[in-house]
Design a protein around this motif. Structure first.
Motif, short mmCIF file in Angstrom:
data_model
loop_
_atom_site.label_atom_id
_atom_site.label_comp_id
_atom_site.label_asym_id
_atom_site.label_seq_id
_atom_site.Cartn_x
_atom_site.Cartn_y
_atom_site.Cartn_z
N LYS A 1 -10.87 -14.00 6.19
CA LYS A 1 -10.88 -12.72 6.88
C LYS A 1 -9.56 -11.96 6.63
CE LYS A 1 -10.26 -11.58 11.46
NZ LYS A 1 -10.41 -11.82 12.87
N ASN A 2 -8.44 -12.70 6.66
CA ASN A 2 -7.15 -12.07 6.42
C ASN A 2 -7.06 -11.52 5.01
OD1 ASN A 2 -6.39 -12.67 9.00
ND2 ASN A 2 -4.94 -14.25 8.45
N ARG A 3 -7.57 -12.24 4.03
CA ARG A 3 -7.50 -11.78 2.63
C ARG A 3 -8.31 -10.50 2.44
NH1 ARG A 3 -3.10 -13.81 1.68
NH2 ARG A 3 -2.99 -16.02 1.46
N ILE A 4 -9.46 -10.43 3.07
CA ILE A 4 -10.28 -9.21 2.97
C ILE A 4 -9.54 -8.04 3.62
CG2 ILE A 4 -12.43 -8.11 3.73
CD1 ILE A 4 -13.74 -10.92 3.41
N SER A 5 -8.95 -8.28 4.80
CA SER A 5 -8.19 -7.24 5.48
C SER A 5 -7.00 -6.80 4.63
CB SER A 5 -7.69 -7.74 6.84
OG SER A 5 -8.76 -8.06 7.67
N GLU A 6 -6.30 -7.76 4.03
CA GLU A 6 -5.16 -7.43 3.18
C GLU A 6 -5.61 -6.58 1.99
OE1 GLU A 6 -3.80 -11.33 2.26
OE2 GLU A 6 -2.79 -11.60 4.19
N PHE A 7 -6.75 -6.94 1.40
CA PHE A 7 -7.27 -6.18 0.27
C PHE A 7 -7.61 -4.75 0.68
CE2 PHE A 7 -10.87 -4.57 -2.18
CZ PHE A 7 -10.30 -4.55 -3.46
N VAL A 8 -8.28 -4.59 1.82
CA VAL A 8 -8.68 -3.27 2.29
C VAL A 8 -7.46 -2.41 2.59
CG1 VAL A 8 -9.85 -2.02 4.17
CG2 VAL A 8 -10.96 -3.99 3.12
N VAL A 9 -6.46 -2.98 3.27
CA VAL A 9 -5.24 -2.23 3.58
C VAL A 9 -4.53 -1.84 2.29
CG1 VAL A 9 -2.94 -2.41 4.62
CG2 VAL A 9 -4.96 -3.17 5.89
N GLY A 10 -4.43 -2.76 1.33
CA GLY A 10 -3.80 -2.45 0.05
C GLY A 10 -4.56 -1.37 -0.71
N LEU A 11 -5.88 -1.42 -0.66
CA LEU A 11 -6.70 -0.42 -1.32
C LEU A 11 -6.48 0.96 -0.70
CD1 LEU A 11 -8.92 0.06 -3.46
CD2 LEU A 11 -10.59 -0.37 -1.64
N ILE A 12 -6.46 1.02 0.63
CA ILE A 12 -6.22 2.30 1.32
C ILE A 12 -4.83 2.83 0.98
CG2 ILE A 12 -5.89 3.37 3.59
CD1 ILE A 12 -8.14 1.45 4.60
N PHE A 13 -3.83 1.93 0.96
CA PHE A 13 -2.47 2.34 0.61
C PHE A 13 -2.42 2.88 -0.82
CE2 PHE A 13 1.86 1.17 -0.93
CZ PHE A 13 2.58 2.05 -0.13
N GLY A 14 -3.03 2.17 -1.75
CA GLY A 14 -3.06 2.61 -3.15
C GLY A 14 -3.75 3.94 -3.31
N LEU A 15 -4.87 4.12 -2.64
CA LEU A 15 -5.58 5.41 -2.70
C LEU A 15 -4.73 6.53 -2.12
CD1 LEU A 15 -9.21 4.30 -1.75
CD2 LEU A 15 -8.39 5.08 -3.99
N GLY A 16 -4.01 6.23 -1.03
CA GLY A 16 -3.10 7.22 -0.44
C GLY A 16 -2.01 7.63 -1.41
N LEU A 17 -1.48 6.65 -2.16
CA LEU A 17 -0.45 6.96 -3.15
C LEU A 17 -1.00 7.85 -4.26
CD1 LEU A 17 1.29 3.48 -3.46
CD2 LEU A 17 2.20 5.52 -2.35
N ILE A 18 -2.23 7.59 -4.67
CA ILE A 18 -2.85 8.40 -5.73
C ILE A 18 -3.10 9.82 -5.22
CG2 ILE A 18 -4.95 8.72 -7.10
CD1 ILE A 18 -5.08 5.58 -7.22
N VAL A 19 -3.72 9.94 -4.04
CA VAL A 19 -4.05 11.26 -3.48
C VAL A 19 -2.80 12.09 -3.23
CG1 VAL A 19 -5.03 12.42 -1.44
CG2 VAL A 19 -6.26 10.53 -2.50
N SER A 20 -1.72 11.43 -2.77
CA SER A 20 -0.49 12.16 -2.44
C SER A 20 0.30 12.59 -3.66
CB SER A 20 0.40 11.28 -1.55
OG SER A 20 0.91 10.19 -2.29
N GLY A 21 -0.01 12.03 -4.83
CA GLY A 21 0.71 12.38 -6.04
C GLY A 21 1.89 11.47 -6.34
N MET A 22 2.08 10.43 -5.54
CA MET A 22 3.22 9.53 -5.74
C MET A 22 3.11 8.71 -7.02
SD MET A 22 5.53 9.81 -3.34
CE MET A 22 6.43 8.29 -3.50
N THR A 23 1.93 8.62 -7.61
CA THR A 23 1.77 7.87 -8.86
C THR A 23 2.01 8.74 -10.09
OG1 THR A 23 -0.62 8.26 -8.83
CG2 THR A 23 0.16 6.20 -7.85
N ASP A 24 2.31 10.01 -9.88
CA ASP A 24 2.60 10.92 -10.98
C ASP A 24 4.12 11.08 -11.10
OD1 ASP A 24 2.93 12.97 -12.80
OD2 ASP A 24 1.84 14.46 -11.62
N PRO A 25 4.75 10.44 -12.09
CA PRO A 25 6.21 10.53 -12.21
C PRO A 25 6.71 11.96 -12.34
CG PRO A 25 5.34 8.90 -13.74
CD PRO A 25 4.17 9.60 -13.13
N GLY A 26 5.94 12.84 -12.96
CA GLY A 26 6.35 14.24 -13.09
C GLY A 26 6.47 14.92 -11.73
#
Length: 149
Positions: free
Chosen positions: A2-27
């Protein structure tokens, strides 16, 4: 499990937030850091949102002895501003300014196959390994020892 699934979901949400916010674009990141040139203030809103979430999360966490999934809470206790903190902050800032990546967005971008991010992550891991090696040598701990502190 259960913890691994929760960790994956939280990491996925964090990663998506980074993409949407533009933090993954070095420019975009370098545009935010370029105060003397064509400054892009949009990441200031991302930073403000992160600070607001962090303030709320730490306020809740300080009142708890266990995490929401039952693990022990390990909140920072030191408030010292020492040479290691200042030097580490300067190195982090220089790396961020040169590459346009900080660790989280770099890992997301490397996972997306960006060559520059892959090089950054490899260099970051090498730096972490070198730091651990120097720490062990300076404290007289054998370098063959494994595990964290």
């Amino acid at each position: 499990m259960k913890n691994r699934i929760s960790e994956f979901v939280v990491g996925l949400i964090f990663g998506l937030g980074l993409i949407v916010s533009g933090m993954t674009d070095p420019g975009k990141v370098l545009g935010f850091l370029d105060l003397a040139g064509l400054w892009d203030p949009s990441l200031a809103f991302v930073m403000g949102g992160a600070i607001a979430v962090g303030v709320f999360a730490f306020a809740v966490a300080k009142k708890r002895t266990t995490s929401f999934l039952g693990g022990a809470m390990h909140l920072p206790t030191s408030r010292d501003i020492d040479r290691r903190l200042v030097v580490g902050s300067l190195i982090f800032g220089a790396g961020w300014g040169i590459a346009g990546f900080c660790p989280g967005p770099a890992i997301v971008s490397a996972g997306a196959g960006q060559p520059k991010a892959i090089v950054f992550v490899i260099a970051m891991l090498a730096g972490m390994w070198l730091f651990e090696l120097v720490e062990r040598m300076s404290h007289g701990t054998p370098t063959t020892q494994t595990g964290g502190r």
